[in-house]
Write a protein that holds these residues in place. Structure first.
Motif, mmCIF file in Angstrom:
data_model
loop_
_atom_site.group_PDB
_atom_site.id
_atom_site.type_symbol
_atom_site.label_atom_id
_atom_site.label_comp_id
_atom_site.label_asym_id
_atom_site.label_seq_id
_atom_site.Cartn_x
_atom_site.Cartn_y
_atom_site.Cartn_z
ATOM 1 N N LEU A 139 -5.149 27.661 -24.774
ATOM 2 C CA LEU A 139 -4.252 26.810 -23.994
ATOM 3 C C LEU A 139 -4.952 25.549 -23.497
ATOM 4 N N LYS A 140 -6.237 25.668 -23.147
ATOM 5 C CA LYS A 140 -7.000 24.484 -22.739
ATOM 6 C C LYS A 140 -7.039 23.446 -23.845
ATOM 7 N N LEU A 141 -7.129 23.921 -25.074
ATOM 8 C CA LEU A 141 -7.156 23.009 -26.222
ATOM 9 C C LEU A 141 -5.760 22.546 -26.601
ATOM 10 N N GLN A 142 -4.793 23.454 -26.513
ATOM 11 C CA GLN A 142 -3.445 23.103 -26.926
ATOM 12 C C GLN A 142 -2.787 22.059 -26.027
ATOM 13 N N TYR A 143 -3.134 22.063 -24.748
ATOM 14 C CA TYR A 143 -2.463 21.125 -23.838
ATOM 15 C C TYR A 143 -2.711 19.661 -24.208
ATOM 16 N N GLY A 153 0.821 -1.219 0.000
ATOM 17 C CA GLY A 153 0.000 0.000 0.000
ATOM 18 C C GLY A 153 0.843 1.251 0.000
ATOM 19 N N ALA A 154 1.912 1.233 0.827
ATOM 20 C CA ALA A 154 2.797 2.404 0.873
ATOM 21 C C ALA A 154 3.495 2.630 -0.462
ATOM 22 N N ALA A 155 3.907 1.508 -1.094
ATOM 23 C CA ALA A 155 4.575 1.623 -2.401
ATOM 24 C C ALA A 155 3.632 2.195 -3.450
ATOM 25 N N LEU A 156 2.380 1.700 -3.447
ATOM 26 C CA LEU A 156 1.400 2.197 -4.424
ATOM 27 C C LEU A 156 1.077 3.667 -4.174
ATOM 28 N N ALA A 157 0.950 4.022 -2.901
ATOM 29 C CA ALA A 157 0.671 5.428 -2.569
ATOM 30 C C ALA A 157 1.822 6.322 -3.005
ATOM 31 N N GLY A 158 3.061 5.840 -2.779
ATOM 32 C CA GLY A 158 4.225 6.610 -3.198
ATOM 33 C C GLY A 158 4.277 6.794 -4.701
ATOM 34 N N LEU A 159 3.978 5.712 -5.439
ATOM 35 C CA LEU A 159 3.965 5.807 -6.901
ATOM 36 C C LEU A 159 2.881 6.751 -7.383
ATOM 37 N N THR A 160 1.699 6.666 -6.730
ATOM 38 C CA THR A 160 0.582 7.542 -7.134
ATOM 39 C C THR A 160 0.944 9.010 -6.935
ATOM 40 N N ILE A 161 1.509 9.326 -5.765
ATOM 41 C CA ILE A 161 1.905 10.711 -5.480
ATOM 42 C C ILE A 161 2.980 11.181 -6.457
ATOM 43 N N THR A 162 3.933 10.284 -6.747
ATOM 44 C CA THR A 162 5.004 10.625 -7.695
ATOM 45 C C THR A 162 4.425 10.931 -9.078
ATOM 46 N N PHE A 163 3.480 10.067 -9.513
ATOM 47 C CA PHE A 163 2.845 10.286 -10.818
ATOM 48 C C PHE A 163 2.104 11.615 -10.851
ATOM 49 N N LEU A 164 1.362 11.918 -9.779
ATOM 50 C CA LEU A 164 0.577 13.151 -9.737
ATOM 51 C C LEU A 164 1.474 14.386 -9.760
ATOM 52 N N ILE A 165 2.526 14.350 -8.953
ATOM 53 C CA ILE A 165 3.457 15.489 -8.923
ATOM 54 C C ILE A 165 4.132 15.656 -10.275
ATOM 55 N N SER A 166 4.558 14.526 -10.858
ATOM 56 C CA SER A 166 5.211 14.573 -12.170
ATOM 57 C C SER A 166 4.273 15.138 -13.225
ATOM 58 N N ALA A 167 2.998 14.702 -13.189
ATOM 59 C CA ALA A 167 2.011 15.186 -14.171
ATOM 60 C C ALA A 167 1.765 16.676 -14.012
ATOM 61 N N LEU A 168 1.677 17.135 -12.760
ATOM 62 C CA LEU A 168 1.443 18.557 -12.511
ATOM 63 C C LEU A 168 2.603 19.404 -12.998
ATOM 64 N N MET A 169 3.817 18.960 -12.750
ATOM 65 C CA MET A 169 5.000 19.693 -13.192
ATOM 66 C C MET A 169 5.084 19.720 -14.717
ATOM 67 N N LYS A 178 2.574 19.563 -16.785
ATOM 68 C CA LYS A 178 1.538 20.446 -17.316
ATOM 69 C C LYS A 178 1.960 21.903 -17.220
ATOM 70 N N LYS A 179 2.519 22.306 -16.063
ATOM 71 C CA LYS A 179 2.976 23.686 -15.911
ATOM 72 C C LYS A 179 4.067 24.022 -16.917
ATOM 73 N N ILE A 193 2.453 24.378 -20.412
ATOM 74 C CA ILE A 193 1.706 25.629 -20.568
ATOM 75 C C ILE A 193 2.652 26.798 -20.783
ATOM 76 N N ARG A 194 3.769 26.815 -20.037
ATOM 77 C CA ARG A 194 4.761 27.879 -20.240
ATOM 78 C C ARG A 194 5.321 27.820 -21.655
ATOM 79 N N TYR A 195 5.606 26.625 -22.129
ATOM 80 C CA TYR A 195 6.147 26.451 -23.483
ATOM 81 C C TYR A 195 5.142 26.933 -24.533
ATOM 82 N N LEU A 196 3.883 26.531 -24.390
ATOM 83 C CA LEU A 196 2.859 26.895 -25.375
ATOM 84 C C LEU A 196 2.604 28.397 -25.383
ATOM 85 N N THR A 197 2.622 28.997 -24.209
ATOM 86 C CA THR A 197 2.406 30.445 -24.116
ATOM 87 C C THR A 197 3.556 31.207 -24.773
ATOM 88 N N LYS A 198 4.762 30.782 -24.477
ATOM 89 C CA LYS A 198 5.956 31.468 -24.985
ATOM 90 C C LYS A 198 6.078 31.344 -26.500
#
Length: 554
Positions: free
Chosen positions: A130-134, A7-23, A25-26, A29-34
Motif C-alpha cells: 500500500l505504501k508503494l501503491q498510493y 494571512g487568514a486566507a492563505l491559512a484557510g487554503l492551507t488547512i483546506t488543502f491538508l484536510i482534502s489531501a488526508l481525506m 489518501k484515506k 487506501i480503502r480503494y486499493l485494499t478492497k
C-alpha cells in the motif's frame, strides 16, 4: 488589516488543502485494499490502446525475434483479453510496462526470479504494498500521454517567442504586489495583465495540447519517483536507490514545477487552473523541462521503467490472488511439456486437463469438442510462465522456448490476400523463425484448411516432418484423421470426444490418448433441424467412403 486578511486566507487554503489531501489518501487506501485480488473491470478505449502499445513498439526493436511474442501470435491467442484480465495497474506507466512484459519471452529463467521475489513480497506484505501503491495511484492513468515516445526522442519543439511567457509571468507578479501600495493601480494593472495572459494561455494551449499533457505526466512521474524514494522497505531498497540516483539531476526542476501539476482527484483543481492562466506556468515550465529532459533522457527512461515495473508486478500479485488455482512454472532441460490441471485463463469455470507432451502432437476431435481451446490454454500458459512467472495450472514444466502460433488466420480484402495465402505466410514465418540454439514450440489450429483435402494432407505431413527434424515441437489441432496415420512415426496423438444422447451431444472437454474415432458434423445437421433426406444421404456417403476409400457418385 490587509496582511491579516491575506494571512487568514492563505491559512484557510492551507488547512483546506491538508484536510482534502488526508481525506483523499484515506479514500485511496480503502480503494486499493478492497480491489487487490479483484477481477479488473476497466473499459478500454481506442486512445488507451494506442498509449499502452507505445512503449513496446519502441522497446521491441531491441530484441531478437525469438525473444518476443509477435503480433500474429498475440492476436491468435487473444492475448489482449488476457492482458486486460491481468492489468490492475494504477498508472499509465504500469499499463505500458505490463504490456511490454507480456511480449518479452524470458528464455533465461533466472530473469524471472526477481519478479517472483517481488510478487511474493507484495502478496504477503500488505502495508509495504500500500505504501508503494498510493504514489502509483496518485500518478494515475493518462490516456494518450505520449510519454514513451517523448523519452525515446525528446521533443525539442520550442515555443515561439519563448521569452514572452516568463516576462508576462513576472508582470503578473509585479502587478499583484503593486496592490499593497496602490489598490487602484495594482488592481487595474493586474486585471489588464491577467486578460493578456488568459488570451495567450488559450491561444498557445490549442497548439500545444499533446505536449502539455506529456509534460504534465512526466512531472507527475518524477514526483511519484520522489515519493517512492522515501519508502523505508528493505525489499524495495534497490528500486528506491535506482530512482533516487536517476531522479537527483531532475530534482530542482521538479520542485519548481509543483504548481504545474494538478491532482486529478482534487476538489480544488479550479484554483490550480486559475494560477496557471494568470502566470502562464504551463509554458514557462514546458521550456525548462525540454532542456532538462534532452540532457537527462537516460535517467528519465530509467525512472519510467522502474516505476512501471513495480506497478506491473503488483498487478501480477493481484492477478494471482484472483485465481482459484495457479502455480509458478518449473523450467527444465527436458524437451517434454508437463501439464497438470491446466486451464484457459479466461474461462470462468474451466475443465482442467492433465497430460505430458513429449514430442510433436496432433489433437483430433469433433467440432466444438475443445481442441482449439486446449491448444490455446497451453500456449497462453507457456507465455505467462516466461513473462510473469504465473500459470493457471497446478503444475507446468517445460524447457524455455520460443513460442509462436498460426491459428486465427484471416483473408484480407484490402490486400487481396486469400485465406490460403494468409495461412501460408503465417506458417512460413514459423519455419523462418526456427533456431537450432533455441527450441521453438509452435501452436497450429486446422493446418492448411484453406486448400483441397489431398494437397492439404500431403503438405501438412511434409511441414510436420520438417519441424520434427528441427529443434521444434508442434501442437496441432486438426480434423484430418489421415494425418495421424501418415505421421505416426514422429507424432503422438491425443483427442477430445463427445457422447451422443437423445437430447444432443455432450462434451467432456477432457483430453484422451490416441486419435478421435467419433464424428459429429452430420449429427449436428440433424440436431439443427436439417431435412432428414440431407442428413441420411450425408451419412450414407460418409460410411461408404470409410469402407471403400472412394467417394460414391450421386
Amino acid at each position: 488589516m490587509t496582511w491579516i486578511i491575506i494571512g487568514a486566507a492563505l491559512a484557510g487554503l492551507t488547512i483546506t488543502f491538508l484536510i482534502s489531501a488526508l481525506m483523499q489518501k484515506k479514500k485511496a487506501i480503502r480503494y486499493l485494499t478492497k480491489n487487490f485480488g479483484d477481477i479488473p473491470n476497466r473499459i478500454y478505449r481506442e486512445s488507451d490502446h494506442e498509449s499502452i502499445v507505445s512503449y513496446w513498439d519502441i522497446k521491441s526493436a531491441q530484441y531478437k525475434n525469438c525473444e518476443k511474442i509477435d503480433s500474429l501470435t498475440w492476436d491468435d491467442l487473444d492475448m489482449q483479453k488476457t492482458y486486460e484480465r491481468i492489468n490492475s495497474t494504477q498508472s499509465s506507466v504500469g499499463d505500458e510496462v505490463l504490456y511490454a512484459m507480456l511480449h518479452k519471452q524470458n528464455l533465461d529463467a533466472n530473469r524471472l526470479k526477481e519478479t517472483e521475489r517481488l510478487v511474493h513480497h507484495f502478496e504477503s506484505e500488505e502495508a509495504s504494498r500500500l505504501k508503494l501503491q498510493y504514489p502509483l495511484f496518485r500518478l494515475g492513468e493518462e490516456p494518450s500521454n505520449g510519454l514513451a515516445a517523448f523519452l525515446d526522442q525528446p521533443n525539442t519543439k520550442r515555443l515561439k517567442y519563448a521569452f514572452l511567457y516568463p516576462l508576462l509571468c513576472i508582470l503578473s507578479l509585479l502587478s499583484l504586489l503593486t496592490i499593497f501600495f496602490s489598490h487602484t493601480i495594482g488592481l487595474t494593472s493586474f486585471v489588464i495583465v491577467s486578460l493578456i495572459n488568459i488570451f495567450f494561455y488559450y491561444k498557445t494551449k490549442l497548439g500545444l495540447t499533446q505536449q502539455l499533457t506529456t509534460v504534465r505526466y512526466l512531472f507527475s512521474m518524477l514526483k511519484c519517483a520522489e515519493q517512492i524514494c522515501k519508502i523505508d522497505d528493505p525489499a524495495l531498497s534497490h528500486y528506491a536507490e535506482t530512482l533516487k540516483n536517476n531522479y537527483r539531476p531532475m530534482k530542482a526542476i521538479t520542485r519548481l514545477s509543483k504548481i504545474f501539476l494538478s491532482n486529478p482527484s482534487s476538489e480544488l483543481d479550479f484554483l490550480t487552473e486559475y494560477l496557471k492562466m494568470m502566470f502562464l506556468l504551463d509554458f514557462v515550465f514546458y521550456n525548462l523541462l525540454l532542456t532538462s529532459v534532452s540532457k537527462y533522457t537516460a535517467q528519465c527512461t530509467a525512472i519510467y521503467e522502474t516505476i512501471g515495473y513495480l506497478d506491473a508486478v503488483i498487478a501480477v500479485a493481484s492477478y494471482r490472488k484472483s485465481l482459484d488455482c495457479y502455480c509458478t512454472p518449473r523450467f527444465t532441460d527436458r524437451d517434454e511439456i508437463v501439464l497438470k490441471q491446466i486451464a484457459h485463463p479466461l474461462l470462468k469455470n474451466p475443465v482442467r486437463n492433465t497430460v505430458t507432451i513429449q514430442r510433436m502432437s496432433l489433437i483430433t476431435g469433433s467440432n466444438a469438442s475443445g481442441k482449439s481451446t486446449f491448444v490455446k490454454s497451453v500456449a497462453i500458459n507457456m507465455i505467462l510462465a516466461q513473462t510473469i512467472h504465473t500459470c493457471t495450472a497446478e503444475e507446468l514444466s517445460f524447457k524455455p522456448s520460443f513460442l509462436v502460433s498460426s491459428m486465427a488466420v484471416r483473408d484480407s480484402i484490402e490486400t487481396g490476400e486469400s485465406y490460403y495465402i494468409a495461412e501460408l505466410n503465417s506458417l512460413k514465418r514459423v519455419l523462418d523463425g526456427l533456431n537450432e540454439n533455441v527450441r521453438c514450440v509452435c501452436f497450429v489450429d486446422e493446418i492448411l484448411k484453406g486448400t483441397n483435402t489431398i494437397e492439404r494432407i500431403a503438405a501438412s505431413s511434409a511441414i510436420l516432418q520438417y519441424l520434427s527434424s528441427k529443434n521444434a515441437l508442434a501442437l496441432v489441432a486438426t480434423h484430418d484423421i489421415e494425418l495421424t496415420e501418415i505421421t505416426q512415426a514422429f507424432c503422438d496423438n491425443f483427442h477430445f470426444r463427445e457422447t451422443v444422447t437423445e437430447n444432443g451431444i455432450v462434451f467432456d472437454y477432457q483430453i484422451h490418448d490416441g486419435y478421435a474415432t467419433t464424428k459429429n458434423a452430420i449429427r449436428l445437421l440433424d440436431f439443427m433441424g436439417y431435412p432428414a433426406s440431407v442428413t441420411q444421404q450425408a451419412d450414407i456417403l460418409a460410411r461408404d467412403f470409410e469402407t471403400n476409400r472412394i467417394w460414391k457418385r450421386l
